[in-house]
Design a protein around this motif. Structure first.
Motif, PDB file in Angstrom:
ATOM      1  N   ALA A 101       0.840  -1.203   0.000  1.00 14.65           N
ATOM      2  CA  ALA A 101       0.000   0.000   0.000  1.00 14.65           C
ATOM      3  C   ALA A 101       0.871   1.249   0.000  1.00 14.65           C
ATOM      4  O   ALA A 101       0.570   2.226  -0.700  1.00 14.65           O
ATOM      5  N   GLU A 102       1.960   1.238   0.775  1.00 15.55           N
ATOM      6  CA  GLU A 102       2.886   2.368   0.773  1.00 15.55           C
ATOM      7  C   GLU A 102       3.602   2.490  -0.566  1.00 15.55           C
ATOM      8  O   GLU A 102       3.864   3.589  -1.037  1.00 15.55           O
TER       9      GLU A 102
ATOM     10  N   GLU B  72      -7.654  -3.893   2.982  1.00 12.77           N
ATOM     11  CA  GLU B  72      -8.932  -4.407   3.476  1.00 12.77           C
ATOM     12  C   GLU B  72      -8.715  -5.800   4.031  1.00 12.77           C
ATOM     13  O   GLU B  72      -8.322  -6.709   3.305  1.00 12.77           O
ATOM     14  N   GLN B  73      -8.975  -5.969   5.334  1.00 10.88           N
ATOM     15  CA  GLN B  73      -8.685  -7.215   6.039  1.00 10.88           C
ATOM     16  C   GLN B  73      -9.900  -8.123   6.154  1.00 10.88           C
ATOM     17  O   GLN B  73     -11.012  -7.651   6.340  1.00 10.88           O
TER      18      GLN B  73
ATOM     19  N   THR C 167      -6.859  -2.697  -2.328  1.00 10.76           N
ATOM     20  CA  THR C 167      -7.847  -2.165  -3.262  1.00 10.76           C
ATOM     21  C   THR C 167      -7.463  -0.757  -3.714  1.00 10.76           C
ATOM     22  O   THR C 167      -6.658  -0.089  -3.079  1.00 10.76           O
ATOM     23  N   GLY C 168      -8.059  -0.341  -4.827  1.00 16.19           N
ATOM     24  CA  GLY C 168      -7.847   1.008  -5.321  1.00 16.19           C
ATOM     25  C   GLY C 168      -6.523   1.223  -6.012  1.00 16.19           C
ATOM     26  O   GLY C 168      -6.035   2.343  -6.099  1.00 16.19           O
ATOM     27  N   VAL C 169      -5.936   0.165  -6.540  1.00 14.12           N
ATOM     28  CA  VAL C 169      -4.646   0.244  -7.215  1.00 14.12           C
ATOM     29  C   VAL C 169      -4.846  -0.128  -8.684  1.00 14.12           C
ATOM     30  O   VAL C 169      -5.532  -1.107  -8.996  1.00 14.12           O
ATOM     31  N   ALA C 170      -4.240   0.641  -9.577  1.00 12.81           N
ATOM     32  CA  ALA C 170      -4.319   0.324 -11.005  1.00 12.81           C
ATOM     33  C   ALA C 170      -3.571  -0.980 -11.276  1.00 12.81           C
ATOM     34  O   ALA C 170      -2.611  -1.318 -10.593  1.00 12.81           O
ATOM     35  N   GLY C 171      -4.015  -1.723 -12.270  1.00 12.10           N
ATOM     36  CA  GLY C 171      -3.353  -2.968 -12.638  1.00 12.10           C
ATOM     37  C   GLY C 171      -4.016  -4.162 -11.983  1.00 12.10           C
ATOM     38  O   GLY C 171      -5.114  -4.076 -11.430  1.00 12.10           O
TER      39      GLY C 171
ATOM     40  N   LEU D 254      -3.900  -7.118  -6.033  1.00  9.52           N
ATOM     41  CA  LEU D 254      -3.013  -7.874  -5.159  1.00  9.52           C
ATOM     42  C   LEU D 254      -3.766  -8.289  -3.909  1.00  9.52           C
ATOM     43  O   LEU D 254      -4.577  -7.518  -3.379  1.00  9.52           O
ATOM     44  N   ALA D 255      -3.484  -9.498  -3.447  1.00 15.09           N
ATOM     45  CA  ALA D 255      -4.054  -9.992  -2.200  1.00 15.09           C
ATOM     46  C   ALA D 255      -2.954 -10.754  -1.466  1.00 15.09           C
ATOM     47  O   ALA D 255      -1.952 -11.157  -2.062  1.00 15.09           O
ATOM     48  N   PHE D 256      -3.158 -10.951  -0.171  1.00 14.81           N
ATOM     49  CA  PHE D 256      -2.144 -11.554   0.682  1.00 14.81           C
ATOM     50  C   PHE D 256      -2.837 -12.530   1.613  1.00 14.81           C
ATOM     51  O   PHE D 256      -3.882 -12.213   2.177  1.00 14.81           O
ATOM     52  N   GLN D 257      -2.259 -13.728   1.756  1.00 15.07           N
ATOM     53  CA  GLN D 257      -2.888 -14.719   2.623  1.00 15.07           C
ATOM     54  C   GLN D 257      -1.877 -15.312   3.591  1.00 15.07           C
ATOM     55  O   GLN D 257      -0.702 -15.442   3.273  1.00 15.07           O
ATOM     56  N   THR D 258      -2.374 -15.670   4.767  1.00 19.06           N
ATOM     57  CA  THR D 258      -1.548 -16.310   5.770  1.00 19.06           C
ATOM     58  C   THR D 258      -1.162 -17.705   5.298  1.00 19.06           C
ATOM     59  O   THR D 258      -2.025 -18.472   4.852  1.00 19.06           O
TER      60      THR D 258
END
Length: 119
Positions: A24-25, A32-33, A41-45, A48-52
């Motif tokens: 995000a930075e 969003e968790q 969210t809110g990024v062009a392209g 991306l998501a992240f999972q444990t």
């Protein structure tokens, strides 16, 4: 005709909130968790998501026996300025031999390789 469309690029890691915060930075957007899952969210392209991923072991670059599997190419206007910013965010340099080429290789805080590419 395509069979599917890309829903998201998902990165496994031990701390999805922290890794989403890094991206995000870097890219902008909002974190969003959900339980064990975080969306940027809110990024062009591509999203991306992240999972444990319990027991996550970061890829080792460049090693065939601990392959990176894939990496992200991120386009920037100024490689030197972008490098300072990603290092301040917690990235590490993976390859710094040739400073004259049009890309540089780093790892995010969870160890996933990514490149900053001159745009």
């Amino acid at each position: 005709m395509a069979v599917a469309k890309l829903g998201a690029v998902v990165l496994d890691c031990l701390d999805p909130v922290a890794l989403a915060g890094f991206y995000a930075e870097l890219l902008g957007g909002e974190v969003e968790q959900q339980e064990g899952w975080v969306d940027l969210t809110g990024v062009a392209g591509a999203p991306l998501a992240f999972q444990t991923a319990p027991g996550f072991v970061p890829p080792q670059w460049p090693r065939a026996d601990a392959s990176q599997q894939f990496h992200l190419d991120l386009t920037v206007e100024d490689l030197d300025a972008a490098e300072k910013e990603v290092l301040a965010l917690g990235a590490t340099v993976l390859e710094a031999e040739d400073r004259q080429r049009t890309f540089r290789v780093y790892a995010d805080p969870a160890g996933h390789p990514f490149c900053l590419c001159a745009g």
